[in-house]
Design an enzyme around this catalytic site. Structure first.
Site, PDB file in Angstrom:
ATOM      1  N   TYR A   1     -42.843  44.083  37.054  1.00  0.00           N
ATOM      2  CA  TYR A   1     -43.704  44.064  38.234  1.00  0.00           C
ATOM      3  C   TYR A   1     -44.495  45.361  38.376  1.00  0.00           C
ATOM      4  O   TYR A   1     -43.939  46.467  38.331  1.00  0.00           O
ATOM      5  CB  TYR A   1     -42.898  43.836  39.522  1.00  0.00           C
ATOM      6  CG  TYR A   1     -43.757  44.036  40.748  1.00  0.00           C
ATOM      7  CD1 TYR A   1     -44.706  43.088  41.098  1.00  0.00           C
ATOM      8  CD2 TYR A   1     -43.693  45.211  41.496  1.00  0.00           C
ATOM      9  CE1 TYR A   1     -45.543  43.288  42.179  1.00  0.00           C
ATOM     10  CE2 TYR A   1     -44.523  45.417  42.581  1.00  0.00           C
ATOM     11  CZ  TYR A   1     -45.448  44.455  42.913  1.00  0.00           C
ATOM     12  OH  TYR A   1     -46.293  44.654  43.968  1.00  0.00           O
TER      13      TYR A   1
ATOM     14  N   HIS B   1     -57.083  49.962  47.166  1.00  0.00           N
ATOM     15  CA  HIS B   1     -56.157  50.176  48.281  1.00  0.00           C
ATOM     16  C   HIS B   1     -56.583  51.329  49.198  1.00  0.00           C
ATOM     17  O   HIS B   1     -55.933  51.564  50.222  1.00  0.00           O
ATOM     18  CB  HIS B   1     -54.746  50.444  47.750  1.00  0.00           C
ATOM     19  CG  HIS B   1     -54.049  49.214  47.252  1.00  0.00           C
ATOM     20  ND1 HIS B   1     -54.667  48.296  46.449  1.00  0.00           N
ATOM     21  CD2 HIS B   1     -52.774  48.747  47.454  1.00  0.00           C
ATOM     22  CE1 HIS B   1     -53.816  47.317  46.160  1.00  0.00           C
ATOM     23  NE2 HIS B   1     -52.664  47.563  46.755  1.00  0.00           N
TER      24      HIS B   1
ATOM     25  N   ASN C   1     -47.060  53.517  46.414  1.00  0.00           N
ATOM     26  CA  ASN C   1     -45.807  53.130  47.051  1.00  0.00           C
ATOM     27  C   ASN C   1     -45.113  54.390  47.568  1.00  0.00           C
ATOM     28  O   ASN C   1     -45.236  55.466  46.982  1.00  0.00           O
ATOM     29  CB  ASN C   1     -44.888  52.454  46.041  1.00  0.00           C
ATOM     30  CG  ASN C   1     -45.141  50.956  45.910  1.00  0.00           C
ATOM     31  OD1 ASN C   1     -44.430  50.294  45.177  1.00  0.00           O
ATOM     32  ND2 ASN C   1     -46.123  50.417  46.601  1.00  0.00           N
TER      33      ASN C   1
ATOM     34  N   TYR D   1     -31.873  65.022  90.904  1.00  0.00           N
ATOM     35  CA  TYR D   1     -31.438  64.694  89.541  1.00  0.00           C
ATOM     36  C   TYR D   1     -32.210  65.463  88.469  1.00  0.00           C
ATOM     37  O   TYR D   1     -31.656  65.809  87.423  1.00  0.00           O
ATOM     38  CB  TYR D   1     -31.616  63.200  89.271  1.00  0.00           C
ATOM     39  CG  TYR D   1     -30.614  62.298  89.951  1.00  0.00           C
ATOM     40  CD1 TYR D   1     -29.673  62.785  90.853  1.00  0.00           C
ATOM     41  CD2 TYR D   1     -30.623  60.936  89.679  1.00  0.00           C
ATOM     42  CE1 TYR D   1     -28.767  61.947  91.468  1.00  0.00           C
ATOM     43  CE2 TYR D   1     -29.709  60.084  90.283  1.00  0.00           C
ATOM     44  CZ  TYR D   1     -28.787  60.587  91.189  1.00  0.00           C
ATOM     45  OH  TYR D   1     -27.895  59.744  91.784  1.00  0.00           O
TER      46      TYR D   1
ATOM     47  N   ARG E   1     -30.230  68.651  88.530  1.00  0.00           N
ATOM     48  CA  ARG E   1     -28.795  68.502  88.367  1.00  0.00           C
ATOM     49  C   ARG E   1     -28.421  67.831  87.038  1.00  0.00           C
ATOM     50  O   ARG E   1     -27.358  68.089  86.473  1.00  0.00           O
ATOM     51  CB  ARG E   1     -28.251  67.673  89.535  1.00  0.00           C
ATOM     52  CG  ARG E   1     -26.756  67.799  89.695  1.00  0.00           C
ATOM     53  CD  ARG E   1     -26.129  66.843  90.691  1.00  0.00           C
ATOM     54  NE  ARG E   1     -26.997  66.240  91.683  1.00  0.00           N
ATOM     55  CZ  ARG E   1     -26.694  65.123  92.318  1.00  0.00           C
ATOM     56  NH1 ARG E   1     -25.570  64.490  92.046  1.00  0.00           N
ATOM     57  NH2 ARG E   1     -27.505  64.621  93.221  1.00  0.00           N
TER      58      ARG E   1
ATOM     59  N   PHE F   1     -39.544  51.180  49.368  1.00  0.00           N
ATOM     60  CA  PHE F   1     -40.758  51.639  50.052  1.00  0.00           C
ATOM     61  C   PHE F   1     -40.809  51.184  51.506  1.00  0.00           C
ATOM     62  O   PHE F   1     -41.706  51.564  52.247  1.00  0.00           O
ATOM     63  CB  PHE F   1     -41.996  51.105  49.329  1.00  0.00           C
ATOM     64  CG  PHE F   1     -41.915  49.634  49.003  1.00  0.00           C
ATOM     65  CD1 PHE F   1     -41.731  48.678  49.977  1.00  0.00           C
ATOM     66  CD2 PHE F   1     -42.003  49.201  47.693  1.00  0.00           C
ATOM     67  CE1 PHE F   1     -41.644  47.331  49.685  1.00  0.00           C
ATOM     68  CE2 PHE F   1     -41.922  47.851  47.376  1.00  0.00           C
ATOM     69  CZ  PHE F   1     -41.743  46.916  48.377  1.00  0.00           C
TER      70      PHE F   1
ATOM     71  N   GLU G   1     -45.363  39.757  51.202  1.00  0.00           N
ATOM     72  CA  GLU G   1     -44.858  40.872  51.991  1.00  0.00           C
ATOM     73  C   GLU G   1     -44.770  40.395  53.442  1.00  0.00           C
ATOM     74  O   GLU G   1     -45.614  40.683  54.276  1.00  0.00           O
ATOM     75  CB  GLU G   1     -45.771  42.087  51.808  1.00  0.00           C
ATOM     76  CG  GLU G   1     -45.775  42.539  50.346  1.00  0.00           C
ATOM     77  CD  GLU G   1     -46.937  43.436  49.960  1.00  0.00           C
ATOM     78  OE1 GLU G   1     -47.665  43.889  50.867  1.00  0.00           O
ATOM     79  OE2 GLU G   1     -47.112  43.676  48.752  1.00  0.00           O
TER      80      GLU G   1
END
Length: 495
Positions: free
Chosen positions: A55, A85, A197, A279, A282, A328, A412
Site C-alpha cells: 500500500y 495533497h 502521513n 467560590y 475559596r 496516523f 477513510e
C-alpha cells in the site's frame, strides 16, 4: 551555540520548545542515520522481490489502494501525492509552529520505520537550520491519514515547489533552493506518503499550546494569590489538611503553592470580618488543581506522540515486516487536546469571576477600582472584555474529536478532526493569557488600595515587576495599551 543531535532517545516537550524558540541547530546522530539507511535499503530490496502489492508504495492511495502502479512510475507517484495533497487553506500557520512541525517530522522519520532516503531527512534538517520556513495553512486536515494537507504544504519545498518565508519575506521555494545550490529532492517510492502521513501538524500545535499552558498555570496561581490578598480573602481553604483529605494531587499542589506564595503577608494574616469567600477564591485549589491534572495527562499523551513514527505503512526491517495500519490517526491526541482546551477555558473562567469581585465595590475596595467612581468608570469595561473572551473560549470547547466526516470514497470512514482540536486549543490558550492579564492589572490596582498593608514577599516582588510595565490607574485613561502590556507581561515573565 550547541547543536542538538536527534537520536532514538526520548525527547521532551520542553526540549522541543527550547530548540524552536532559541534557534538551536539540529543534526541527525550517527545512529539515526544508520536506522534511516537500513530501512531504505530493506524497502528497496523488498520492492524488487515482493510480488504482492504494498500500500502506498506500489499502489495508489486511499480508496485507490487497489490500483497497482508501474515500477517506472513509483517516483512520479510520490511527487504527484505531495502536489495533489497540498490543499491547505485559511490563515497561515505561525512560523514558530511550522518550525515545530518540521522538527517533529524529522524526529518521526529518524526512527527508521518510514523508508525515506537519508537525503530527504537531511534536507529537512537543512531547511530548519537555515531558517527557511514553508508556508503552511491552518485548515485542510481531518487528523486521520495524518495531517495530509498541511504536511504536503510543508514538504513542497523539498521538491522545489510552494513558498517559504526567509527573514520575514515570502518567496518561491525554487528561488531560495537555487540560491543555496540545493537541487530538488527526487522522491523515491513511499517517501511522499511518509512525509504526508503523520500527526505533526496536530502535535506541533498541541506542544506549543501545552508549553504555554504550563507557564500560564504558574502565572494564574500567582495572580490568584495577589487577587485573594487584595480582596481580603481567607487562607484557611488552602490549608494542608483540608486539601490532602480529598486525595486530588493537583488540588494538593495548588493549595501548597498558594500557601507558599502568601507566606508572610500582612493582609492574609489580619482579622477577617467575613466567614467565607466566594467560590472563585475559596475553590482555587479545586479548579486550578484540576487544570494541573489535565496538563499532566495531556503532556504524557503528547510526549508519547512526538517520540513515535506516525506514518503508514510502518516498516520493521528486523522482522521483515511492512504493516499498513492506522498510526496516523489523531484520536490519541485529539481528545486530550479537547480536554486541555476545556481546562484552559476553566482557568480563564474562574479568573474572570475574580475580576468581577475585585471591581464590585465590596470589602473596602472602591467601585471599579477608582478613587472617584462616577466621574471615572475605572475598570468597569475590563471585566466586560474578560467576559467576552471567556465566552469565545467556551464556544471553542465543543469537542471536535467527537465528530467524523467520511472521506476518500468511504475508505477513510472515521477521522479524528484532531487538527481542529489543535488549532482551537491555540486560540483558547491565547485567550486565557488575555484574561489573566486583565486579572493581574485589576489585582495590582486593588492591592494599591490596601496600602500601607503589604502582601507577602513573593507577591510584592511580582507587584513591583508589574508596576515597571503598567502604572496605577488614577483617573480614566485609554485602557487597551495598558491591557496589552499586562498580557505581554503574563506571557513573557516567569511568575
Amino acid at each position: 551555540m550547541k547543536t542538538f543531535h536527534i537520536s532514538p532517545a526520548h525527547i521532551s516537550i520542553d526540549e522541543v520548545c527550547s530548540i524552536v524558540e532559541n534557534g538551536t541547530k539540529i543534526s541527525l546522530s550517527d545512529e539515526s542515520k544508520k536506522l534511516i539507511r537500513r530501512c531504505r535499503e530493506y524497502l528497496d530490496t523488498k520492492i524488487a522481490s515482493c510480488r504482492e502489492p504494498l500500500y502506498g508504495i506500489t499502489t495508489g492511495f486511499g480508496s485507490l489502494c487497489n490500483i497497482s502502479i508501474n515500477h517506472d512510475d513509483l517516483q512520479q507517484l510520490q511527487e504527484n501525492l505531495v502536489k495533489s495533497h497540498a490543499c491547505g487553506v485559511g490563515e497561515r500557520v505561525p512560523s514558530k509552529i511550522v518550525r515545530t512541525m518540521m522538527l517533529l517530522k524529522i524526529i518521526s522519520l529518524s526512527y527508521g520505520n518510514s523508508g525515506v532516503q537519508l537525503a530527504t531527512v537531511e534536507r529537512l534538517v537543512d531547511l530548519f537550520n537555515a531558517g527557511i520556513v514553508p508556508v503552511v495553512y491552518s485548515q485542510g486536515s481531518l487528523g486521520a491519514s495524518g495531517d495530509l494537507a498541511p504536511l504536503a504544504n510543508m514538504c513542497l519545498p523539498l521538491i522545489g515547489e510552494g513558498k517559504v518565508e526567509v527573514d520575514g519575506v515570502v518567496r518561491p521555494a525554487a528561488d531560495v533552493l537555487a540560491e543555496k545550490g540545493w537541487a530538488p529532492i527526487s522522491l523515491m517510492s513511499k517517501e511522499g506518503l511518509a512525509l504526508l502521513n503523520g500527526t505533526q501538524f496536530m502535535s506541533a500545535h498541541g506542544v506549543t499550546a501545552l508549553h504555554k499552558a504550563k507557564k500560564l498555570l504558574n502565572a494564574a496561581n500567582a495572580i490568584a494569590a495577589m487577587s485573594l490578598d487584595a480582596f481580603d480573602g481567607r487562607i484557611e481553604p488552602f490549608g494542608s489538611q483540608v486539601n490532602e483529605v480529598r486525595h486530588q494531587s493537583g488540588q494538593i499542589q495548588v493549595a501548597a503553592d498558594m500557601r507558599s506564595l502568601l507566606l508572610g503577608s500582612d493582609l492574609i494574616a489580619r482579622h477577617k470580618e467575613h466567614v467565607q469567600d466566594p467560590y472563585s477564591f475559596r475553590c482555587i485549589p479545586q479548579v486550578h488543581g484540576a487544570v494541573v491534572d489535565a496538563i499532566e495527562f495531556v503532556e504524557q499523551k503528547l510526549t508519547n506522540e512526538i517520540n513515535s513514527p506516525t506514518d503508514n505503512p510502518t516498516i520493521f526491517p528486523d522482522d521483515d515486516l511492512i504493516v499498513s495500519a492506522g498510526n496516523f490517526h489523531g484520536e490519541p491526541i485529539a481528545m486530550p487536546m479537547d480536554y486541555l482546551a476545556l481546562a484552559m477555558t476553566e482557568l480563564s473562567n474562574i479568573s474572570e469571576r475574580r475580576i468581577y469581585k475585585l471591581i464590585g465595590g465590596t470589602r473596602g475596595l472602591p467601585s471599579f477600582l477608582v478613587a472617584k467612581p462616577g466621574l471615572n468608570s475605572g475598570f468597569m469595561i475590563t471585566q466586560y472584555a474578560a467576559a467576552s473572551i471567556v465566552n469565545q473560549s467556551k464556544g471553542l470547547c465543543w469537542p471536535t474529536s467527537c465528530d467524523s466526516i467520511p472521506s476518500s470514497q468511504g475508505q477513510e470512514d472515521h477521522v479524528s478532526m484532531g487538527a481542529n482540536s489543535a488549532t482551537k486549543l491555540i486560540r483558547v490558550t491565547d485567550n486565557t493569557a488575555r484574561v489573566l492579564g486583565i486579572e493581574l492589572m485589576a489585582a495590582a490596582q486593588a492591592l494599591d488600595f490596601r496600602r500601607p498593608l503589604r502582601s507577602s514577599a513573593k507577591i510584592e516582588e511580582l507587584y513591583e515587576a508589574f508596576r515597571k510595565v503598567v502604572p496605577f490607574v488614577d483617573v480614566d485613561t485609554v485602557m487597551s495599551p495598558l491591557l496589552d502590556r499586562s498580557i505581554k507581561f503574563v506571557e513573557q515573565c516567569t511568575l
